[in-house]
Design a protein around this motif. Structure first.
Motif, PDB file in Angstrom:
ATOM      1  N   ARG A   5       0.898  -1.319   0.025  1.00 37.66           N
ATOM      2  CA  ARG A   5       0.437  -0.052   0.081  1.00 37.66           C
ATOM      3  C   ARG A   5       0.534   1.458   0.264  1.00 37.66           C
ATOM      4  N   ARG A   6       2.236   0.815   0.975  1.00 36.99           N
ATOM      5  CA  ARG A   6       2.501   2.280   0.997  1.00 36.99           C
ATOM      6  C   ARG A   6       3.645   2.761  -0.007  1.00 36.99           C
ATOM      7  N   ASN A   7       4.228   1.775  -0.934  1.00 36.42           N
ATOM      8  CA  ASN A   7       4.903   1.617  -1.770  1.00 36.42           C
ATOM      9  C   ASN A   7       4.984   1.366  -3.469  1.00 36.42           C
ATOM     10  N   LEU A   8       3.764   0.317  -3.636  1.00 39.16           N
ATOM     11  CA  LEU A   8       3.873   0.020  -5.087  1.00 39.16           C
ATOM     12  C   LEU A   8       1.952   1.026  -5.428  1.00 39.16           C
ATOM     13  N   LEU A   9       1.037   0.767  -5.016  1.00 40.60           N
ATOM     14  CA  LEU A   9      -0.049   0.730  -4.984  1.00 40.60           C
ATOM     15  C   LEU A   9      -0.820   2.355  -4.872  1.00 40.60           C
ATOM     16  N   LYS A  10      -0.855   2.189  -6.471  1.00 42.31           N
ATOM     17  CA  LYS A  10      -0.961   3.861  -7.030  1.00 42.31           C
ATOM     18  C   LYS A  10      -1.930   4.742  -6.584  1.00 42.31           C
ATOM     19  N   GLU A  11      -3.612   4.485  -6.372  1.00 43.54           N
ATOM     20  CA  GLU A  11      -4.786   4.613  -6.617  1.00 43.54           C
ATOM     21  C   GLU A  11      -5.769   4.167  -5.894  1.00 43.54           C
ATOM     22  N   ARG A  12      -7.559   4.113  -5.924  1.00 45.96           N
ATOM     23  CA  ARG A  12      -7.840   3.391  -4.546  1.00 45.96           C
ATOM     24  C   ARG A  12      -7.886   2.069  -3.546  1.00 45.96           C
ATOM     25  N   PRO A  13      -7.145   2.766  -2.721  1.00 46.25           N
ATOM     26  CA  PRO A  13      -6.557   1.573  -2.219  1.00 46.25           C
ATOM     27  C   PRO A  13      -7.833   0.536  -1.573  1.00 46.25           C
ATOM     28  N   GLU A  14      -9.233   1.624  -1.883  1.00 43.11           N
ATOM     29  CA  GLU A  14     -10.021   0.863  -1.415  1.00 43.11           C
ATOM     30  C   GLU A  14     -10.642  -0.186  -2.083  1.00 43.11           C
ATOM     31  N   LEU A  15      -9.941  -0.860  -2.956  1.00 44.13           N
ATOM     32  CA  LEU A  15     -10.335  -1.110  -3.769  1.00 44.13           C
ATOM     33  C   LEU A  15      -9.093  -2.797  -3.908  1.00 44.13           C
ATOM     34  N   PHE A  16      -8.278  -2.159  -2.926  1.00 45.67           N
ATOM     35  CA  PHE A  16      -7.501  -3.613  -2.899  1.00 45.67           C
ATOM     36  C   PHE A  16      -7.269  -3.940  -1.717  1.00 45.67           C
ATOM     37  N   VAL A  17      -7.067  -3.296  -0.481  1.00 44.28           N
ATOM     38  CA  VAL A  17      -7.006  -3.690   0.706  1.00 44.28           C
ATOM     39  C   VAL A  17      -8.611  -3.282   1.548  1.00 44.28           C
ATOM     40  N   GLN A  18      -8.566  -3.907   2.441  1.00 45.36           N
ATOM     41  CA  GLN A  18     -10.265  -3.233   3.536  1.00 45.36           C
ATOM     42  C   GLN A  18      -9.482  -4.311   4.992  1.00 45.36           C
ATOM     43  N   GLY A  19      -9.481  -2.666   5.864  1.00 46.23           N
ATOM     44  CA  GLY A  19      -9.052  -2.928   6.874  1.00 46.23           C
ATOM     45  C   GLY A  19      -7.377  -3.162   6.549  1.00 46.23           C
ATOM     46  N   ASP A  20      -6.656  -4.620   7.612  1.00 49.75           N
ATOM     47  CA  ASP A  20      -5.290  -5.142   7.410  1.00 49.75           C
ATOM     48  C   ASP A  20      -5.488  -5.743   6.724  1.00 49.75           C
ATOM     49  N   THR A  21      -6.441  -6.567   5.607  1.00 54.49           N
ATOM     50  CA  THR A  21      -5.783  -7.883   5.125  1.00 54.49           C
ATOM     51  C   THR A  21      -6.704  -7.211   3.284  1.00 54.49           C
ATOM     52  N   VAL A  22      -6.499  -8.113   2.502  1.00 51.08           N
ATOM     53  CA  VAL A  22      -7.112  -7.892   1.154  1.00 51.08           C
ATOM     54  C   VAL A  22      -9.011  -7.770   1.110  1.00 51.08           C
ATOM     55  N   ARG A  23      -9.428  -6.842  -0.236  1.00 54.58           N
ATOM     56  CA  ARG A  23     -10.294  -6.926   0.260  1.00 54.58           C
ATOM     57  C   ARG A  23     -11.381  -8.251  -0.441  1.00 54.58           C
ATOM     58  N   PRO A  24     -12.587  -8.702   0.025  1.00 53.62           N
ATOM     59  CA  PRO A  24     -13.692  -9.291  -0.325  1.00 53.62           C
ATOM     60  C   PRO A  24     -13.418  -9.537  -1.334  1.00 53.62           C
ATOM     61  N   GLY A  25     -13.152 -10.771  -2.839  1.00 54.61           N
ATOM     62  CA  GLY A  25     -12.913 -10.279  -3.919  1.00 54.61           C
ATOM     63  C   GLY A  25     -11.740 -10.556  -4.571  1.00 54.61           C
ATOM     64  N   ILE A  26     -10.462 -10.535  -3.463  1.00 48.39           N
ATOM     65  CA  ILE A  26      -9.388 -10.387  -4.016  1.00 48.39           C
ATOM     66  C   ILE A  26      -8.196 -11.650  -3.668  1.00 48.39           C
ATOM     67  N   LEU A  27      -7.918 -12.740  -4.729  1.00 48.98           N
ATOM     68  CA  LEU A  27      -8.565 -14.050  -4.823  1.00 48.98           C
ATOM     69  C   LEU A  27      -6.510 -13.896  -4.310  1.00 48.98           C
ATOM     70  N   VAL A  28      -5.539 -14.699  -3.022  1.00 46.77           N
ATOM     71  CA  VAL A  28      -4.312 -14.822  -2.970  1.00 46.77           C
ATOM     72  C   VAL A  28      -3.813 -15.771  -3.173  1.00 46.77           C
ATOM     73  N   LEU A  29      -2.541 -15.850  -3.624  1.00 44.21           N
ATOM     74  CA  LEU A  29      -2.006 -17.188  -3.957  1.00 44.21           C
ATOM     75  C   LEU A  29      -0.593 -16.818  -3.354  1.00 44.21           C
ATOM     76  N   ILE A  30      -0.165 -18.272  -2.469  1.00 42.74           N
ATOM     77  CA  ILE A  30       1.838 -18.334  -2.546  1.00 42.74           C
ATOM     78  C   ILE A  30       2.198 -19.194  -2.629  1.00 42.74           C
ATOM     79  N   ASN A  31       3.095 -18.491  -3.911  1.00 40.26           N
ATOM     80  CA  ASN A  31       3.868 -19.837  -4.566  1.00 40.26           C
ATOM     81  C   ASN A  31       2.588 -20.848  -5.353  1.00 40.26           C
ATOM     82  N   ASP A  32       1.529 -20.535  -6.020  1.00 40.11           N
ATOM     83  CA  ASP A  32       0.564 -21.303  -6.163  1.00 40.11           C
ATOM     84  C   ASP A  32      -0.368 -21.869  -5.116  1.00 40.11           C
TER      85      ASP A  32
END
Length: 101
Positions: free
Chosen positions: A46-73
């Motif tokens: 959020r501080r270093n890469l996100l360029k716009e509309r943080p509410e579409l990526f994060v919600q509170g301290d986690t990702v927004r519902p509707g964003i699938l997160v994969l770690i090493n597939d």
């Protein structure tokens, strides 16, 4: 002291539009006293890469519902979600499943 952590981050499904349209980022997180985890990574993104509309990526301290997160597939829900401790050379993918109609 935890060593720096090199990561490959990917954003897809429209999430890349929040990052100036750049889908892939190779980043190195700096050394810090505690090991890096996903919760800290989201703050760093959020501080270093996100360029716009943080509410579409994060919600509170986690990702927004509707964003699938994969770690090493693997679904991050199987990996401990926010508590997962990042390892050097991890591949973390964020895919938006939210689409307009």
């Amino acid at each position: 002291m935890a060593a720096p952590v090199a990561l490959h981050l990917e954003f897809g499904g429209g999430a890349e539009l929040l990052f100036d349209g750049v889908k892939e980022h190779h980043v190195t997180l700096p050394s810090q006293s505690e090991p890096w985890d996903m919760k800290q990574l989201l703050v760093w993104i959020r501080r270093n890469l996100l360029k716009e509309r943080p509410e579409l990526f994060v919600q509170g301290d986690t990702v927004r519902p509707g964003i699938l997160v994969l770690i090493n597939d693997a679904d991050w829900e199987l990996m401990g979600q926010l508590e997962y401790q990042l390892q050097d050379q991890d591949n973390v993918v964020f895919i938006s499943t939210l689409h307009g109609g």
